[in-house]
Write an enzyme that holds these catalytic residues in place. Structure first.
Site, PDB file in Angstrom:
ATOM      1  N   ARG A  72       0.839  -1.192   0.000  1.00 59.20           N
ATOM      2  CA  ARG A  72       0.000   0.000   0.000  1.00 59.20           C
ATOM      3  C   ARG A  72       0.881   1.250   0.000  1.00 59.20           C
ATOM      4  O   ARG A  72       2.005   1.230   0.486  1.00 59.20           O
ATOM      5  CB  ARG A  72      -0.902   0.022   1.245  1.00 59.20           C
ATOM      6  CG  ARG A  72      -2.054  -0.974   1.185  1.00 59.20           C
ATOM      7  CD  ARG A  72      -2.929  -0.896   2.428  1.00 59.20           C
ATOM      8  NE  ARG A  72      -2.231  -1.348   3.603  1.00 59.20           N
ATOM      9  CZ  ARG A  72      -1.666  -0.582   4.507  1.00 59.20           C
ATOM     10  NH1 ARG A  72      -1.757   0.739   4.421  1.00 59.20           N
ATOM     11  NH2 ARG A  72      -1.030  -1.091   5.539  1.00 59.20           N
ATOM     12  N   TYR A 201      -1.139  -3.617  -7.063  1.00 60.33           N
ATOM     13  CA  TYR A 201      -0.944  -4.331  -5.797  1.00 60.33           C
ATOM     14  C   TYR A 201      -2.255  -4.406  -5.007  1.00 60.33           C
ATOM     15  O   TYR A 201      -2.968  -3.402  -4.854  1.00 60.33           O
ATOM     16  CB  TYR A 201       0.145  -3.662  -4.927  1.00 60.33           C
ATOM     17  CG  TYR A 201       0.069  -4.186  -3.512  1.00 60.33           C
ATOM     18  CD1 TYR A 201       0.505  -5.489  -3.233  1.00 60.33           C
ATOM     19  CD2 TYR A 201      -0.536  -3.470  -2.494  1.00 60.33           C
ATOM     20  CE1 TYR A 201       0.361  -6.032  -1.965  1.00 60.33           C
ATOM     21  CE2 TYR A 201      -0.682  -3.999  -1.221  1.00 60.33           C
ATOM     22  CZ  TYR A 201      -0.234  -5.276  -0.958  1.00 60.33           C
ATOM     23  OH  TYR A 201      -0.403  -5.822   0.288  1.00 60.33           O
ATOM     24  N   GLY A 203      -3.782  -4.232  -1.912  1.00 60.42           N
ATOM     25  CA  GLY A 203      -4.424  -3.233  -1.067  1.00 60.42           C
ATOM     26  C   GLY A 203      -4.774  -1.947  -1.802  1.00 60.42           C
ATOM     27  O   GLY A 203      -5.635  -1.186  -1.370  1.00 60.42           O
ATOM     28  N   LYS A 210      -9.523  -2.556   1.734  1.00 63.07           N
ATOM     29  CA  LYS A 210      -9.254  -1.429   2.611  1.00 63.07           C
ATOM     30  C   LYS A 210     -10.015  -0.176   2.154  1.00 63.07           C
ATOM     31  O   LYS A 210     -10.512   0.603   2.967  1.00 63.07           O
ATOM     32  CB  LYS A 210      -7.749  -1.153   2.680  1.00 63.07           C
ATOM     33  CG  LYS A 210      -6.950  -2.270   3.360  1.00 63.07           C
ATOM     34  CD  LYS A 210      -7.593  -2.682   4.623  1.00 63.07           C
ATOM     35  CE  LYS A 210      -6.801  -3.483   5.623  1.00 63.07           C
ATOM     36  NZ  LYS A 210      -5.861  -4.470   5.310  1.00 63.07           N
ATOM     37  N   HIS A 230     -10.486  -2.493  11.527  1.00 62.35           N
ATOM     38  CA  HIS A 230      -9.393  -3.349  11.028  1.00 62.35           C
ATOM     39  C   HIS A 230      -9.182  -4.477  12.035  1.00 62.35           C
ATOM     40  O   HIS A 230      -8.189  -4.497  12.758  1.00 62.35           O
ATOM     41  CB  HIS A 230      -8.128  -2.487  10.875  1.00 62.35           C
ATOM     42  CG  HIS A 230      -7.031  -3.130  10.098  1.00 62.35           C
ATOM     43  ND1 HIS A 230      -5.735  -2.654  10.123  1.00 62.35           N
ATOM     44  CD2 HIS A 230      -7.012  -4.180   9.254  1.00 62.35           C
ATOM     45  CE1 HIS A 230      -4.962  -3.387   9.331  1.00 62.35           C
ATOM     46  NE2 HIS A 230      -5.719  -4.329   8.798  1.00 62.35           N
ATOM     47  N   SER A 252      -1.245  -3.651  10.257  1.00 62.37           N
ATOM     48  CA  SER A 252      -0.894  -4.551   9.161  1.00 62.37           C
ATOM     49  C   SER A 252       0.353  -5.362   9.507  1.00 62.37           C
ATOM     50  O   SER A 252       1.321  -4.823  10.050  1.00 62.37           O
ATOM     51  CB  SER A 252      -0.630  -3.737   7.902  1.00 62.37           C
ATOM     52  OG  SER A 252      -1.773  -2.964   7.607  1.00 62.37           O
ATOM     53  N   ALA A 253       0.282  -6.646   9.176  1.00 62.89           N
ATOM     54  CA  ALA A 253       1.399  -7.576   9.414  1.00 62.89           C
ATOM     55  C   ALA A 253       1.794  -7.651  10.884  1.00 62.89           C
ATOM     56  O   ALA A 253       2.963  -7.765  11.224  1.00 62.89           O
ATOM     57  CB  ALA A 253       2.601  -7.242   8.520  1.00 62.89           C
ATOM     58  N   CYS A 254       0.802  -7.568  11.772  1.00 67.69           N
ATOM     59  CA  CYS A 254       1.067  -7.696  13.207  1.00 67.69           C
ATOM     60  C   CYS A 254       0.315  -8.865  13.834  1.00 67.69           C
ATOM     61  O   CYS A 254       0.185  -8.932  15.062  1.00 67.69           O
ATOM     62  CB  CYS A 254       0.735  -6.396  13.930  1.00 67.69           C
ATOM     63  SG  CYS A 254       1.905  -5.076  13.555  1.00 67.69           S
ATOM     64  N   LYS A 256      -2.977 -10.555  12.797  1.00 62.68           N
ATOM     65  CA  LYS A 256      -4.418 -10.833  12.787  1.00 62.68           C
ATOM     66  C   LYS A 256      -4.720 -12.204  12.180  1.00 62.68           C
ATOM     67  O   LYS A 256      -5.463 -12.985  12.767  1.00 62.68           O
ATOM     68  CB  LYS A 256      -5.185  -9.740  12.021  1.00 62.68           C
ATOM     69  CG  LYS A 256      -5.242  -8.402  12.749  1.00 62.68           C
ATOM     70  CD  LYS A 256      -6.043  -7.364  11.989  1.00 62.68           C
ATOM     71  CE  LYS A 256      -5.461  -7.064  10.627  1.00 62.68           C
ATOM     72  NZ  LYS A 256      -4.079  -6.562  10.638  1.00 62.68           N
ATOM     73  N   ASN A 258      -2.849 -14.746  11.844  1.00 62.77           N
ATOM     74  CA  ASN A 258      -2.348 -15.809  12.718  1.00 62.77           C
ATOM     75  C   ASN A 258      -3.258 -16.031  13.917  1.00 62.77           C
ATOM     76  O   ASN A 258      -3.573 -17.167  14.257  1.00 62.77           O
ATOM     77  CB  ASN A 258      -0.928 -15.471  13.173  1.00 62.77           C
ATOM     78  CG  ASN A 258       0.095 -15.908  12.138  1.00 62.77           C
ATOM     79  OD1 ASN A 258       0.560 -17.038  12.166  1.00 62.77           O
ATOM     80  ND2 ASN A 258       0.395 -15.041  11.204  1.00 62.77           N
ATOM     81  N   ASP A 281      -9.266  -9.896   8.976  1.00 66.46           N
ATOM     82  CA  ASP A 281      -8.734  -8.561   8.685  1.00 66.46           C
ATOM     83  C   ASP A 281      -9.722  -7.427   8.959  1.00 66.46           C
ATOM     84  O   ASP A 281      -9.306  -6.373   9.400  1.00 66.46           O
ATOM     85  CB  ASP A 281      -8.278  -8.501   7.219  1.00 66.46           C
ATOM     86  CG  ASP A 281      -7.337  -7.328   6.933  1.00 66.46           C
ATOM     87  OD1 ASP A 281      -6.359  -7.162   7.686  1.00 66.46           O
ATOM     88  OD2 ASP A 281      -7.578  -6.579   5.971  1.00 66.46           O
ATOM     89  N   ARG A 379       1.993 -12.274  -0.719  1.00 68.65           N
ATOM     90  CA  ARG A 379       0.678 -12.609  -0.164  1.00 68.65           C
ATOM     91  C   ARG A 379       0.065 -13.826  -0.848  1.00 68.65           C
ATOM     92  O   ARG A 379       0.394 -14.158  -1.983  1.00 68.65           O
ATOM     93  CB  ARG A 379      -0.275 -11.411  -0.371  1.00 68.65           C
ATOM     94  CG  ARG A 379       0.184 -10.122   0.299  1.00 68.65           C
ATOM     95  CD  ARG A 379      -0.670  -9.766   1.471  1.00 68.65           C
ATOM     96  NE  ARG A 379      -0.082  -8.716   2.296  1.00 68.65           N
ATOM     97  CZ  ARG A 379      -0.567  -8.367   3.481  1.00 68.65           C
ATOM     98  NH1 ARG A 379      -1.638  -8.963   3.972  1.00 68.65           N
ATOM     99  NH2 ARG A 379       0.005  -7.434   4.205  1.00 68.65           N
ATOM    100  N   ARG A 410       3.115  -4.063  17.699  1.00 67.75           N
ATOM    101  CA  ARG A 410       4.495  -4.501  17.918  1.00 67.75           C
ATOM    102  C   ARG A 410       5.184  -3.473  18.785  1.00 67.75           C
ATOM    103  O   ARG A 410       5.508  -2.388  18.319  1.00 67.75           O
ATOM    104  CB  ARG A 410       5.250  -4.566  16.580  1.00 67.75           C
ATOM    105  CG  ARG A 410       4.860  -5.698  15.699  1.00 67.75           C
ATOM    106  CD  ARG A 410       5.639  -5.649  14.395  1.00 67.75           C
ATOM    107  NE  ARG A 410       5.088  -6.652  13.498  1.00 67.75           N
ATOM    108  CZ  ARG A 410       5.623  -7.863  13.310  1.00 67.75           C
ATOM    109  NH1 ARG A 410       6.762  -8.177  13.892  1.00 67.75           N
ATOM    110  NH2 ARG A 410       5.035  -8.724  12.513  1.00 67.75           N
ATOM    111  N   GLY A 505       0.120 -20.169  18.536  1.00 68.15           N
ATOM    112  CA  GLY A 505      -0.878 -20.977  19.247  1.00 68.15           C
ATOM    113  C   GLY A 505      -0.938 -20.658  20.735  1.00 68.15           C
ATOM    114  O   GLY A 505      -2.002 -20.712  21.366  1.00 68.15           O
TER     115      GLY A 505
END
Ligand code: GTP
Ligand code: SPV
Ligand code: MN
Length: 597
Positions: A72, A201, A203, A210, A230, A252-254, A256, A258, A281, A379, A410, A505
C-alpha cells in the site's frame, strides 16, 4: 454482453466510465466457473498469471506485481471530502473537484486496447442487513480473480442493487502504466466513489478491501451508527460447546491472520477447546436492537494473507487454506519452478529458486548474502471456505456477538503481554493511543514506532477525532452490553532482542485469561495502565520455556517508559485540536496522575 441490471444509477455510471476510459470491450463478470476459467487461461497465456503445478496446487496461480508496486502507498492515498477538516490531520486531503480534474485526464482512454471488467460484489453475505454492495471496474484479470475470492461476486449480487438503489460504491481501477509518480488511491466518501490508478498491488486495487470496507465504510458507519474496523473475528469454543467471540485490531502484518486461525496448545485441545475463524482482517460491527449486544460480520470472503512466516507450526490453517484455488503474489518459486516458497515456510530454501522478481538464483547462497527470495509483503489470496477452522457462523447474516475487543501492536518494550481497560471509555483511550512498529505492508521505512489508533491510521475515512467520538458514542449506546476491552503485545523483546513470548498458538493462553475476565471468573491486579493478570493466572501448562518469572517480566510496567509514553501521547493528541473528545484528555490526565502516585 449487455448490462445485467436494470438499475439506472449503475448503468448511467458505467456508461460514463466507458465514455471516459474507452475500452475495446466490456465484460460483465457473472461469477460462473466457465467465465472465470477462460479469464484465467487468457491471463496465463499473456503472462499476467504464471502456471503452477495443478496436481500439487489445484486451481492455484502465481502473479508478480511490478517491482515498484508491492505494498500500500499511504503517501499517495487520499480522502477527498469537500471540507479539508472532515479528512482530519491523519489523512492526505485534496479538494474533490481538484482531484477529479487531475485524475479525469489520466483515466481518459486508459482502457484503450484493453477490456473493462464489470465486477458486482457484496461485502458481507448477499442481502444481509449488515452488508454493503459495490461495483468495481478494472482492466486487470488479476483483480477480477482476486475480487472473486475476496468478496462475494456474481449475478445474484445484482438483486441486492434492486431497480433503483443508489447506495452502492463506485470503484474505478486502471493499471495504466503502473507509474509510481502518478499512482493515486483516492476516496470520495461523500460520493460513494473510489478511484485507483497506476497500481496493481492488492491493497491498492482490490477496492472492496481497505478502500471500501474500511475507508468508505468507516465514514458510512459514522453516519449510520455502526463501525468498520481493522479487526479479525474469532470464536473460542469451550469444552461445553459454548462459543465466545473476540475481535482484535492489530496493525498490518502484526498477527491478525495468525490469531484468527490459531490452533490452541495441547492443554486446551485435550479439554475440548477449539478456535473458529470468522474473519482475519476486517469487521463490521453493529448493536443488535433485540438483545442490545454488539454483533460483527466479516465483510470479506477470502484471506489476503502475508506469506512469509506462514508454516505448519505458526499457522497450519492458513497453509491448508492455500492448498487450492489460491493466487500467490510475489512469493518465490521452488526448484521445480511450479510450486511456491517463502521465508519461514521451511528451513530449506530451494537451490534452483526463482526469487520474487523472476531472477533464477541459488536460494541458500542468495539468503546467505542477506537477500530474500519472497517479497516481505508477498501474499496469498485464499477462499475463506478453504479454511479448516472456518466458523459455521461465517455466512450468518446477523453476525456473531462480541464479548471482547482486543487492541495490540508490535512494541519492543513498553506494552505488557496483556492488560484490560477499566471500562469502554478507558478502552477507547487505550485504542486511540496504540503504537506499533511499521511493517512491509506499506511502502516506507520498516520498524519505526508510530501511533496507529485502533490499527486504523491508514484506513479511517474521516477525521480521526470524530472517529474517537464515534467510538465513545457506540460505547454509550451499548452501556452494560459493551464488550470488555483489552490490549496485548506478542512482540516484547528481551535484552538480547529475542521475543519473550512464544506467540502463535500459545496466544490462546492470553485469550483464555481475557474470556475469564469477561465472565468475571478471575481476579486481576489494578495498576496505573489498567488491570493486569496475576502472573499465576496465565496458564503455562505444557509451556516448558516459560516460568512464572518470565511472565512477571512480560507483565512488568516500566514507569519511566510509561511516563515518556504520556509525553508522546500528549504530542500525538495535540494534532487533533478541539476535535479530540474531552473524555480522552480526561483519561490521559488520569493515567498521568496514576503514574505519579
Ligand atoms: P495484514 O494482512 O497486513 O493486515 O497482517 P496481519 O495482521 O493479518 O498479520 P499476520 O497474521 O499475517 O502476521 C504477520 C507477521 O507477524 C507474520 O510474519 C507472522 O509470522 C508474525 N506473527 C504473527 N503472530 C505472531 C506472534 O504471536 N508472535 C510473533 N513473534 N510473530 C507473529
Ligand atoms: C494490510 O496492509 O493491512 C493488509 C493488506 O491487510 S492490504 O490489502 O494490502 O491492505
Ligand atoms: Mn490488514
Amino acid at each position: 454482453m449487455t448490462s445485467q441490471t436494470k438499475n439506472p444509477n449503475v448503468n448511467a455510471w458505467i456508461e460514463d466510465m466507458i465514455a471516459l476510459t474507452k475500452p475495446d470491450k466490456v465484460v460483465w463478470i457473472t461469477g460462473e466457473k466457465a467465465q472465470l476459467d477462460s479469464l484465467r487461461n487468457e491471463a496465463l497465456s499473456t503472462g499476467e498469471l504464471i502456471h503452477l503445478n495443478q496436481e500439487e496446487l489445484p486451481g492455484c496461480v502465481y502473479h508478480r506485481t511490478a517491482v515498484n508496486d508491492v505494498a500500500r502507498v499511504e503517501d499517495r492515498t487520499f480522502i477527498c471530502s469537500r471540507s479539508k477538516d472532515d479528512a482530519g490531520p491523519t489523512n492526505n486531503w485534496c479538494d474533490p473537484k481538484e482531484m477529479y480534474a487531475k485524475l479525469t485526464p489520466m483515466y481518459d482512454g486508459a482502457y484503450k486496447g484493453r477490456t473493462m471488467y464489470v465486477i458486482p460484489y457484496s461485502m458481507g453475505p448477499v442481502g444481509s442487513p449488515l452488508s454493503k454492495i459495490g461495483v468495481e471496474l478494472t482492466d486487470s484479470i488479476y483483480v477480477v480473480l482476486n475480487m472473486v475470492i475476496m468478496t462475494r461476486v456474481g449475478t445474484e449480487v445484482w438483486e441486492a442493487f434492486g431497480d433503483t438503489s443508489n447506495d452502492f460504491v463506485r470503484c474505478l481501477h486502471a493499471k495504466l502504466n503502473i507509474d509510481k509518480e502518478n499512482r493515486y488511491i483516492v476516496h470520495f466518501p461523500e460520493d460513494n466513489t473510489i478511484w485507483s490508478i497506476n497500481s496493481g498491488y492488492g491493497g491498492n486495487v482490490l477496492l472492496g478491501k481497505k478502500c471500501f470496507a474500511l475507508r468508505i465504510a468507516s465514514y458510512q458507519g459514522k453516519n449510520e451508527d455502526w463501525m468498520a474496523e481493522h479487526m479479525l473475528i474469532l470464536g473460542v469454543e469451550k469444552p461445553n460447546g459454548e462459543v465466545k467471540y473476540i475481535s482484535a485490531a492489530f496493525p498490518s502484518a502484526c498477527g491478525k491472520t495468525n490469531l484468527a486461525m490459531l490452533i490452541p496448545p495441547k492443554t486446551y485441545t485435550e479439554k475440548g477447546y477449539k478456535v473458529w475463524t470468522v474473519g482475519d482482517d476486517i469487521a463490521w460491527l453493529r448493536q443488535n436492537k433485540k438483545d442490545g449486544k454488539l454483533y460483527a460480520i466479516n465483510p470479506e470472503f477470502g484471506f489476503f494473507g502475508v506469506a512469509p512466516g506462514t508454516n505448519a507450526k505458526s499457522n497450519l490453517n492458513a497453509l491448508q487454506s492455500c492448498k487450492k484455488d489460491t493466487i500467490f503474489t510475489n512469493v518465490a518459486l521452488n526448484n521445480d519452478n511450479e510450486t511456491v516458497w517463502w521465508e519461514g515456510l521451511d528451513k530449506n530454501p530451494p537451490v534452483n529458486a526463482t526469487e520474487w522478481t523472476g531472477i533464477k538464483v541459488n536460494g541458500p547462497e542468495w539468503i546467505a548474502s542477506g537477500k530474500v527470495l519472497a517479497n516481505p509483503n508477498s501474499r496469498f489470496t485464499a477462499p475463506a471456505l478453504n479454511c479448516p477452522c472456518i466458523s459455521k457462523e461465517f455466512d450468518n447474516p446477523q453476525g456473531v456477538p462480541i464479548s471482547a475487543i482486543v487492541f495490540g501492536g508490535r512494541r519492543a518494550k513498553t506494552a505488557p503481554l496483556v492488560y484490560q481497560a477499566f471500562n469502554w471509555q478507558h478502552g477507547t483511550f487505550v485504542g486511540s493511543t496504540m503504537a506499533s512498529e511499521t511493517t512491509a505492508a506499506a511502502a516506507g521505512a520498516v520498524g519505526v514506532v508510530r501511533r496507529d489508533p485502533m490499527a486504523m491510521l491508514p484506513f479511517c475515512g474521516y477525521h480521526m477525532g470524530d472517529y474517537f467520538k464515534h467510538w465513545l458514542k457506540i460505547g454509550k449506546e451499548l452501556g452494560a452490553n459493551a464488550p470488555k476491552i483489552f490490549h496485548v503485545n506478542w512482540f516484547k523483546l528481551d535484552d538480547n532482542g529475542h521475543f519473550m513470548w512464544p506467540g502463535f498458538g500459545d496466544n490462546m493462553r492470553v485469550l483464555d485469561w481475557i474470556l475469564q475476565r469477561c465472565e468475571d471468573a478471575v481476579d486481576a491486579v489494578e495498576c496505573p495502565i489498567g488491570y493486569l493478570p496475576k502472573p499465576e493466572d496465565i496458564n503455562l501448562d505444557g509451556l516448558e520455556e516459560m516460568t512464572i518469572d518470565s511472565i512477571k517480566d512480560l507483565l512488568n510496567i516500566d514507569k519511566a517508559l510509561w511516563t515518556q509514553e504520556v509525553v508522546n501521547i500528549k504530542e500525538f493528541y495535540a494534532k487533533f485540536g478541539n476535535r479530540l473528545p474531552n473524555e480522552l484528555n480526561v483519561e490521559l490526565s488520569a493515567l498521568e496522575k496514576r503514574l505519579q502516585k
